[in-house]
Scaffold this active site. Structure first.
Site, PDB file in Angstrom:
ATOM      1  N   ASP A 132       1.232   1.729   9.264  1.00 51.05           N
ATOM      2  CA  ASP A 132       0.876   0.925  10.447  1.00 51.05           C
ATOM      3  C   ASP A 132       1.975   0.915  11.509  1.00 51.05           C
ATOM      4  OD1 ASP A 132      -1.364   0.260   8.929  1.00 51.05           O
ATOM      5  OD2 ASP A 132      -0.445  -1.575   8.167  1.00 51.05           O
ATOM      6  N   GLY A 169       0.843  -1.203   0.000  1.00 52.81           N
ATOM      7  CA  GLY A 169       0.000   0.000   0.000  1.00 52.81           C
ATOM      8  C   GLY A 169       0.871   1.243   0.000  1.00 52.81           C
ATOM      9  N   ARG A 172      -3.960  -2.475  10.611  1.00 49.63           N
ATOM     10  CA  ARG A 172      -3.950  -3.958  10.539  1.00 49.63           C
ATOM     11  C   ARG A 172      -3.959  -4.560  11.946  1.00 49.63           C
ATOM     12  NH1 ARG A 172       0.130  -6.491   6.390  1.00 49.63           N
ATOM     13  NH2 ARG A 172       1.635  -5.337   7.635  1.00 49.63           N
TER      14      ARG A 172
HETATM   15  O1  F6P Z   1      -0.982  -1.526   5.631  1.00 51.55           O
HETATM   16  C1  F6P Z   1      -1.527  -0.283   5.376  1.00 51.55           C
HETATM   17  C2  F6P Z   1      -3.031  -0.357   5.351  1.00 51.55           C
HETATM   18  O2  F6P Z   1      -3.549   0.943   5.122  1.00 51.55           O
HETATM   19  C3  F6P Z   1      -3.670  -0.968   6.596  1.00 51.55           C
HETATM   20  O3  F6P Z   1      -3.707  -0.087   7.682  1.00 51.55           O
HETATM   21  C4  F6P Z   1      -5.025  -1.362   6.063  1.00 51.55           C
HETATM   22  O4  F6P Z   1      -5.568  -2.437   6.791  1.00 51.55           O
HETATM   23  C5  F6P Z   1      -4.706  -1.806   4.652  1.00 51.55           C
HETATM   24  O5  F6P Z   1      -3.464  -1.193   4.295  1.00 51.55           O
HETATM   25  C6  F6P Z   1      -5.735  -1.428   3.639  1.00 51.55           C
HETATM   26  O6  F6P Z   1      -5.373  -1.993   2.430  1.00 51.55           O
HETATM   27  P1  F6P Z   1      -6.000  -1.581   1.042  1.00 51.55           P
HETATM   28  O7  F6P Z   1      -5.387  -0.264   0.643  1.00 51.55           O
HETATM   29  O8  F6P Z   1      -5.628  -2.700   0.137  1.00 51.55           O
HETATM   30  O9  F6P Z   1      -7.474  -1.431   1.255  1.00 51.55           O
END
Ligand code: F6P
Length: 361
Positions: free
Chosen positions: A143, A12, A187
């Protein structure tokens, strides 16, 4: 000797990725006269043979404060486990195509690759290092859940965004005598919730690391009310779960990384509504925590990490990543750093919060 090195951003995005790109390009060019090329869309783009972007001091100047990543980032591309789809679009198996990633790096004539990523991306980088690839890392995630570095860039900006949200929720909560529940990202780690909760004056902070009892939160809300405070602020980390319940996911994928945590804020809001006589409203902060400009702390950290990665390349320290330890910028083996870092329920931070009257459920 002139080198051609690559940079890739995976997983991400996080505020500060573009500042890392800028710092690597400037340090490589000014310090060593090397050329830097940007690989697009993470390891997915490497495997797909996407055209690279030639970076230079001329085209990275605007990047310091820009959010996201100009290179794109892919959450899915794992060369060690690439899904194979049936004609109906279902995954039938996963295959190891890591040799294709190594071949692609050779074809690009890269003498080194800088990989900016979280635990998933850096784990892939480590496995490619084990196959002989000349890779160094830069730790990135909002995170802050990577061991081996005190802080990752992107985290501070996310905490600021979550704290500002609490400030805004406070004034409307006060006006309407409401209980406001704010669900934040992170997370399985509660760092964003804990730090924003402390900085934003939350009355209850629910973390993945401390399974909660909703009765404790309700007691706190009632106690505040009896003392004359008719509103309360509750921060819930997306990975939090009740003692007798489970984590909530709004997407259930085939693998853990494809499953997306989310929804616990609404469960908590409903449960509070049942045990407290007050209006409850829930805000899910979501991706605004990841987007936008990095703050000064993250620009600084990203810049230091990017320049350090170039030094690691100069020293051929393959398998190492830039890190922050006790306020000093240093480097650590990626292998050690990709373990997860969680909030210790017995830590000083948690004890301080408890001493202020914050409940953890
Ligand atoms: O790891 C970063 C994060 O923003 C987490 O806090 C969250 O759970 C996840 O990525 C969300 O992922 P995505 O952008 O795939 O929805």
């Amino acid at each position: 000797m002139t080198k051609r090195i690559g940079i890739l951003t995976g997983g991400g995005d996080a505020p500060g990725l573009n500042a890392v790109i800028r710092a690597t390009v400037l340090a490589a060019e000014n310090q060593y006269g090397w050329t830097v090329v940007g690989l697009r869309e993470g390891f997915d783009g490497l495997l797909a043979g996407l055209p690279t972007i030639t970076l230079s001091s001329q085209n990275v100047h605007e990047l310091l404060a820009r959010g996201g990543t100009i290179l794109g980032a892919a959450n899915r591309g794992n060369p060690f486990s690439r899904p194979v789809y049936s004609e109906h679009g279902e995954i039938v198996e996963y295959v190891d195509v890591s040799h294709e990633a190594i071949d692609a790096l050779h074809q690009l004539e890269l003498e080194a690759l800088i990989v900016a990523g979280g635990d998933g991306t850096l784990s892939i980088a480590q496995r490619l290092v084990d196959m002989g690839a000349p890779i160094v890392g830069v730790p990135k995630t909002i995170d802050n859940d990577l061991a081996g570095t005190d802080f990752t860039f992107g985290f501070n900006t996310a905490v600021k965004t979550a704290t500002e949200a609490l400030e805004k929720l406070q004034t409307t909560a006060e006006s309407h005598h409401r209980v406001m529940v704010l669900e934040v990202m992170g997370r399985n780690a509660g760092w964003i919730a804990l730090m924003a909760g402390l900085a934003g004056g939350a009355d209850a902070i629910l973390l993945p690391e401390i399974p909660f009892r909703i009765g404790i939160v309700c007691e706190k809300i009632r106690a505040l009310k009896s003392a004359g405070r008719h509103y309360s602020l509750i921060v819930v980390a997306e990975g939090a779960a009740p003692e007798d319940g489970e984590q909530q996911f709004y997407i259930r994928g085939a693998t853990e990384s494809q499953s997306k945590l989310g929804g616990i804020g609404h469960r908590v809001g409903e449960a509070i509504g049942e045990c407290v006589d007050a209006e409850v409203r829930v805000t899910v902060l979501g991706h605004v925590q990841r987007g936008g400009q990095p703050n000064a702390t993250d620009r600084y950290l990203a810049t230091m990490f990017g320049a350090t990665a170039v030094e690691l390349v100069a020293q051929e320290k393959w398998g190492y990543m830039a890190a922050l330890e006790g306020g000093e910028i240093t480097h650590v083996p990626i292998r050690e750093a990709v373990n997860m870092k969680f909030v210790d329920p017995e830590s000083h931070m948690v004890k301080v919060a408890r001493s202020l009257g914050v409940v953890f459920g």
